[in-house]
Write a protein that holds these residues in place. Structure first.
Motif, PDB file in Angstrom:
ATOM      1  N   TYR A   1      -6.866   9.676  -7.567  1.00  0.00           N
ATOM      2  CA  TYR A   1      -7.170   9.083  -6.273  1.00  0.00           C
ATOM      3  C   TYR A   1      -6.785   7.602  -6.300  1.00  0.00           C
ATOM      4  O   TYR A   1      -7.208   6.869  -7.197  1.00  0.00           O
ATOM      5  CB  TYR A   1      -8.657   9.228  -5.957  1.00  0.00           C
ATOM      6  CG  TYR A   1      -9.103  10.663  -5.787  1.00  0.00           C
ATOM      7  CD1 TYR A   1      -9.232  11.233  -4.534  1.00  0.00           C
ATOM      8  CD2 TYR A   1      -9.382  11.465  -6.902  1.00  0.00           C
ATOM      9  CE1 TYR A   1      -9.634  12.556  -4.374  1.00  0.00           C
ATOM     10  CE2 TYR A   1      -9.782  12.785  -6.754  1.00  0.00           C
ATOM     11  CZ  TYR A   1      -9.906  13.315  -5.486  1.00  0.00           C
ATOM     12  OH  TYR A   1     -10.297  14.622  -5.345  1.00  0.00           O
TER      13      TYR A   1
ATOM     14  N   SER B   1      -1.597  10.551   3.775  1.00  0.00           N
ATOM     15  CA  SER B   1      -2.389   9.401   3.354  1.00  0.00           C
ATOM     16  C   SER B   1      -3.436   9.125   4.424  1.00  0.00           C
ATOM     17  O   SER B   1      -3.157   9.220   5.613  1.00  0.00           O
ATOM     18  CB  SER B   1      -1.496   8.167   3.171  1.00  0.00           C
ATOM     19  OG  SER B   1      -0.542   8.383   2.147  1.00  0.00           O
ATOM     20  N   LYS B   2      -4.630   8.787   3.978  1.00  0.00           N
ATOM     21  CA  LYS B   2      -5.721   8.532   4.916  1.00  0.00           C
ATOM     22  C   LYS B   2      -5.916   7.027   5.080  1.00  0.00           C
ATOM     23  O   LYS B   2      -6.013   6.298   4.088  1.00  0.00           O
ATOM     24  CB  LYS B   2      -7.016   9.171   4.402  1.00  0.00           C
ATOM     25  CG  LYS B   2      -8.185   9.055   5.366  1.00  0.00           C
ATOM     26  CD  LYS B   2      -9.417   9.760   4.804  1.00  0.00           C
ATOM     27  CE  LYS B   2     -10.592   9.676   5.769  1.00  0.00           C
ATOM     28  NZ  LYS B   2     -11.802  10.342   5.223  1.00  0.00           N
TER      29      LYS B   2
ATOM     30  N   THR C   1       0.815  -1.221   0.000  1.00  0.00           N
ATOM     31  CA  THR C   1       0.000   0.000   0.000  1.00  0.00           C
ATOM     32  C   THR C   1       0.846   1.267   0.000  1.00  0.00           C
ATOM     33  O   THR C   1       0.333   2.349  -0.318  1.00  0.00           O
ATOM     34  CB  THR C   1      -0.936   0.042   1.223  1.00  0.00           C
ATOM     35  OG1 THR C   1      -0.164   0.146   2.422  1.00  0.00           O
ATOM     36  CG2 THR C   1      -1.812  -1.206   1.291  1.00  0.00           C
TER      37      THR C   1
ATOM     38  N   GLU D   1      -6.777   4.031  -4.046  1.00  0.00           N
ATOM     39  CA  GLU D   1      -7.326   3.345  -2.870  1.00  0.00           C
ATOM     40  C   GLU D   1      -6.823   1.909  -2.821  1.00  0.00           C
ATOM     41  O   GLU D   1      -6.873   1.201  -3.837  1.00  0.00           O
ATOM     42  CB  GLU D   1      -8.857   3.333  -2.897  1.00  0.00           C
ATOM     43  CG  GLU D   1      -9.495   4.682  -2.634  1.00  0.00           C
ATOM     44  CD  GLU D   1     -11.004   4.605  -2.531  1.00  0.00           C
ATOM     45  OE1 GLU D   1     -11.604   5.561  -2.015  1.00  0.00           O
ATOM     46  OE2 GLU D   1     -11.591   3.580  -2.978  1.00  0.00           O
TER      47      GLU D   1
ATOM     48  N   LYS E   1      -8.573   0.372   4.556  1.00  0.00           N
ATOM     49  CA  LYS E   1      -8.542   1.180   3.333  1.00  0.00           C
ATOM     50  C   LYS E   1      -7.463   2.237   3.484  1.00  0.00           C
ATOM     51  O   LYS E   1      -7.451   2.977   4.470  1.00  0.00           O
ATOM     52  CB  LYS E   1      -9.898   1.832   3.071  1.00  0.00           C
ATOM     53  CG  LYS E   1      -9.894   2.732   1.828  1.00  0.00           C
ATOM     54  CD  LYS E   1     -11.299   3.088   1.362  1.00  0.00           C
ATOM     55  CE  LYS E   1     -12.020   3.990   2.317  1.00  0.00           C
ATOM     56  NZ  LYS E   1     -13.307   4.479   1.738  1.00  0.00           N
TER      57      LYS E   1
ATOM     58  N   GLN F   1      -5.746   5.465   1.442  1.00  0.00           N
ATOM     59  CA  GLN F   1      -5.994   6.367   0.318  1.00  0.00           C
ATOM     60  C   GLN F   1      -4.831   7.346   0.138  1.00  0.00           C
ATOM     61  O   GLN F   1      -4.346   7.925   1.114  1.00  0.00           O
ATOM     62  CB  GLN F   1      -7.282   7.164   0.561  1.00  0.00           C
ATOM     63  CG  GLN F   1      -8.537   6.308   0.654  1.00  0.00           C
ATOM     64  CD  GLN F   1      -9.723   7.104   1.161  1.00  0.00           C
ATOM     65  OE1 GLN F   1      -9.789   7.458   2.322  1.00  0.00           O
ATOM     66  NE2 GLN F   1     -10.673   7.385   0.281  1.00  0.00           N
ATOM     67  N   HIS F   2      -4.400   7.491  -1.115  1.00  0.00           N
ATOM     68  CA  HIS F   2      -3.357   8.459  -1.471  1.00  0.00           C
ATOM     69  C   HIS F   2      -3.903   9.394  -2.548  1.00  0.00           C
ATOM     70  O   HIS F   2      -4.750   9.005  -3.358  1.00  0.00           O
ATOM     71  CB  HIS F   2      -2.105   7.767  -2.031  1.00  0.00           C
ATOM     72  CG  HIS F   2      -1.561   6.667  -1.183  1.00  0.00           C
ATOM     73  ND1 HIS F   2      -1.028   6.872   0.073  1.00  0.00           N
ATOM     74  CD2 HIS F   2      -1.447   5.328  -1.410  1.00  0.00           C
ATOM     75  CE1 HIS F   2      -0.616   5.725   0.578  1.00  0.00           C
ATOM     76  NE2 HIS F   2      -0.866   4.773  -0.309  1.00  0.00           N
TER      77      HIS F   2
END
Length: 299
Positions: free
Chosen positions: A282, A241-242, A226, A284, A252, A254-255
């Motif tokens: 986006y 990053s979330k 990831t 994921e 999950k 996210q970048h």
């Protein structure tokens, strides 16, 4: 007889940004990907072992031209490595190289064409195939009414995961509200733990939301995928990053990856140099947790 319009004809002004976005989801040499087209943009999906899946969203606003003529949502399979290699041939260091992408060609290929020169153009054909059905459902469900999520600097997240490497091991991720913190723990010949305290590490942990303690383990190789290929531009710009934990421990990550070059004169960049959302790809990742009898989760 009038020639039938292709399902998609689009133009992109910065090939390198697209290469960066697709490279971010390439975690091994030979990978197949599924591309799905729609009037809203392009989605590329890769998967491994029914435990790891990644999606790249390329919204139509990313493209300077986006002509969509298909009925429904065409899907086709490609070799991710070959696709990236083809795009790389159009990328010139220090320049924003423009290309045209068309699907389908006469034999259901993806057709690529350079647009930077009036005298000559480079053309390439990428063979496609009928995609296989994905083995698992990647719909992400929130864990209850309050999201379990945190936003961390991308470079710090990648470094933390790499520091926790043990051969064939797992990484445990713990979120707890008191004190508000994220704990990453690796186990091998010994234990190694990294604590990110929300109030103490505001430079690394930009946001945190958790109302009860949760703990899940993830296979190291899937978790590493990831972050291992986050492009240098994201690290250099110190982007975040979330990370969100969903129902059943589904992770999950996210970048956001910039597609156009940062330039104040660019029509999609505002007066202080921030890119508008349309110029961002986006990314994921979805990672299934390991199932263990001793997991301590409040579900």
């Amino acid at each position: 007889m009038e020639e039938e319009a292709p399902d998609l004809l689009c133009q992109l002004e910065n090939v390198q940004g697209l290469v960066d976005a697709l490279s971010a989801v390439r975690w091994k040499r030979h990978q197949d990907a599924v591309v799905e087209l729609s009037e809203h943009g392009i989605v590329l999906i890769v998967e491994e072992s029914g435990c790891l899946q990644a999606k790249v969203y390329l919204k139509r606003e990313l493209f300077v031209r986006y002509e969509y003529n298909a009925q429904g949502r065409p899907r086709f399979g490609v070799s991710l490595g070959l696709f990236i290699d083809c795009l790389n041939t159009y990328s010139v260091p220090g320049q924003s190289s423009s290309i045209q992408i068309q699907y389908p060609g006469p034999d259901m290929q993806v057709l690529l064409k350079s647009l930077d020169s009036q005298d000559a153009s480079i053309c390439a054909q990428l063979r496609t195939r009928i995609p296989e059905t994905f083995a698992w459902d990647y719909n992400f469900e929130p864990a209850g009414t309050n999201p379990l999520t945190f936003t961390v600097k991308s470079a710090a997240l990648r470094e933390a995961i790499e520091d926790l490497e043990w051969p064939g091991s797992s990484i445990q991720i713990i979120l707890q509200p008191d004190p508000p913190s994220v704990i990453l723990r690796g186990e091998g010949h010994g234990d190694l733990q990294i604590d990110l305290l929300y109030h103490a590490h505001t430079d690394l942990l930009a946001a945190f939301q958790c109302d009860h303690r949760v703990s899940f383990k993830y296979k190291y190789k899937f978790l590493r995928a990831t972050t291992s290929n986050i492009p240098g531009s994201v690290i250099k710009e110190n982007r975040g990053s979330k990370v969100t934990i969903g129902r059943g421990g589904m992770l999950k990550v996210q970048h956001l990856i910039p597609i156009s070059k940062m330039s104040v004169s660019h029509p999609y960049v505002d007066s202080v140099g921030y890119q508008q959302p349309g110029r961002i790809a986006y990314i994921e990742f979805f990672v299934k947790p390991e199932l263990s009898e001793d997991s301590t989760n409040d579900y």
